[in-house]
Design an enzyme around this catalytic site. Structure first.
Site, PDB file in Angstrom:
ATOM      1  N   ARG A 152       0.720  -1.120  -0.009  1.00  0.00           N
ATOM      2  CA  ARG A 152      -0.073   0.085  -0.210  1.00  0.00           C
ATOM      3  C   ARG A 152       0.933   1.223  -0.020  1.00  0.00           C
ATOM      4  O   ARG A 152       0.472   2.274  -0.668  1.00  0.00           O
ATOM      5  CB  ARG A 152      -0.930   0.011   1.099  1.00  0.00           C
ATOM      6  CG  ARG A 152      -1.916  -0.808   1.223  1.00  0.00           C
ATOM      7  CD  ARG A 152      -2.886  -0.881   2.482  1.00  0.00           C
ATOM      8  NE  ARG A 152      -3.606   0.329   1.999  1.00  0.00           N
ATOM      9  CZ  ARG A 152      -3.912   1.052   3.290  1.00  0.00           C
ATOM     10  NH1 ARG A 152      -3.898   0.650   4.447  1.00  0.00           N
ATOM     11  NH2 ARG A 152      -4.871   2.283   3.227  1.00  0.00           N
ATOM     12  N   CYS A 210      -0.380   6.812   8.557  1.00  0.00           N
ATOM     13  CA  CYS A 210      -0.747   5.377   8.268  1.00  0.00           C
ATOM     14  C   CYS A 210      -1.877   5.638   7.189  1.00  0.00           C
ATOM     15  O   CYS A 210      -1.532   6.748   6.486  1.00  0.00           O
ATOM     16  CB  CYS A 210      -1.217   4.477   9.247  1.00  0.00           C
ATOM     17  SG  CYS A 210      -2.334   5.129  10.437  1.00  0.00           S
TER      18      CYS A 210
END
Length: 284
Positions: free
Chosen positions: A181, A240
């Site tokens: 990701r 994040c």
């Protein structure tokens, strides 16, 4: 038990305490099944624990531009915690079943509210159960108390701060998402893949050993020290996808004695909501 806990507590240490003023919170959650945590709690939880939901209790309202898990209103969160028996000096223990992925959010939020006596159960509910300790299906009746927060705004930064410091060589931006990701691959949670330019990747699960427990403090200190190249921990900004697993990296740094790093709470989901903000892909 004497003393307080401010980072981690083991299942054995928790089992030794007999203080009725301690408060345990079950933070289990699943991003793809929002009923999971409540159902898991109902099936069995640590005795005396109360459930807190990531999205209903530990996050604020969504605007479409503030990320998937914006910070909650601190007064509302304090009122919720007070209604569950938390007050100044209460030892709080948070746990989940995902290596601390969600419980670390409550750990950070309490520190943000100025409540340092909060610890994460190392190894989570698995560590408790695997040692033969019982679970319960009882929902405890708790006496409400007054919890007056002492907000610590210096513990986090916003998107404007991050954007304004992208060219600052002293800034160390650490992204806690999985490497794919981070590279912009296999993005299933946010509409845009990639990362904030200049960020470096430290997958939060790298804080754990094969046994599911946090790595020893010395090992974490070496790993994060290498990552930040010996820089000042206060210059480290954690992010994040939505400000949840970044708290795991903050906790790991605190365990390592690398204190006062900060959170960009909006994280990637907020950052990528504005097409004017730059995006990077690849390994960084």
């Amino acid at each position: 038990m004497n003393g307080t806990f401010g980072t981690l507590i083991s299942a054995a240490e928790l089992a030794d305490q007999a203080d009725a003023n301690w408060r345990l919170f079950d933070c289990r959650f699943d991003l793809r099944n929002r009923r999971y945590g409540r159902d898991a709690y109902a099936s069995g939880h640590l005795p005396g624990a109360v459930y807190l939901d990531l999205e209903e209790d530990l996050s604020g309202p969504l605007s479409g531009l503030n990320g998937r898990h914006p910070l909650p209103d601190p007064q509302l969160l304090a009122a919720k915690l007070g209604s569950l028996g938390v007050t100044t000096g209460t030892q709080v223990v948070a746990y989940d079943d995902a290596g601390g992925m969600f419980a670390a959010r409550l750990w950070w939020l309490l520190r943000w509210l100025g409540h340092p006596t909060v610890a994460l159960l190392d190894g989570g509910i698995q560590a408790w159960a695997s040692s033969g300790r019982a679970l319960s299906q009882d929902v405890p009746a708790l006496t409400a108390r007054v919890f007056s927060p002492r907000l610590q705004p210096a513990l986090h930064v916003d998107a404007t701060y991050v954007h304004g410091h992208l060219d600052d060589p002293a800034l160390c931006l650490i992204d806690a998402r999985a490497p794919d990701r981070f590279r912009g691959e296999n993005e299933t949670l946010d509409p845009v893949g990639g990362h904030i330019p200049g960020a470096i990747n430290r997958f939060f699960r790298d804080n754990l050993g094969p046994d599911g427990l946090f790595k020893p403090a010395a090992q974490l200190q070496e790993e994060f020290g290498t990552l930040i190249k010996g820089g000042d921990a206060h210059r480290v900004i954690h992010q994040c996808g939505s400000g949840v697993t970044a708290c795991h990296n903050i906790l790991a740094m605190e365990v390592a004695g690398l204190t006062d790093s900060r959170l960009y709470a909006g994280s990637w989901s907020e950052w990528c909501a504005d097409p004017a903000r730059p995006v990077a892909t690849g390994p960084g």
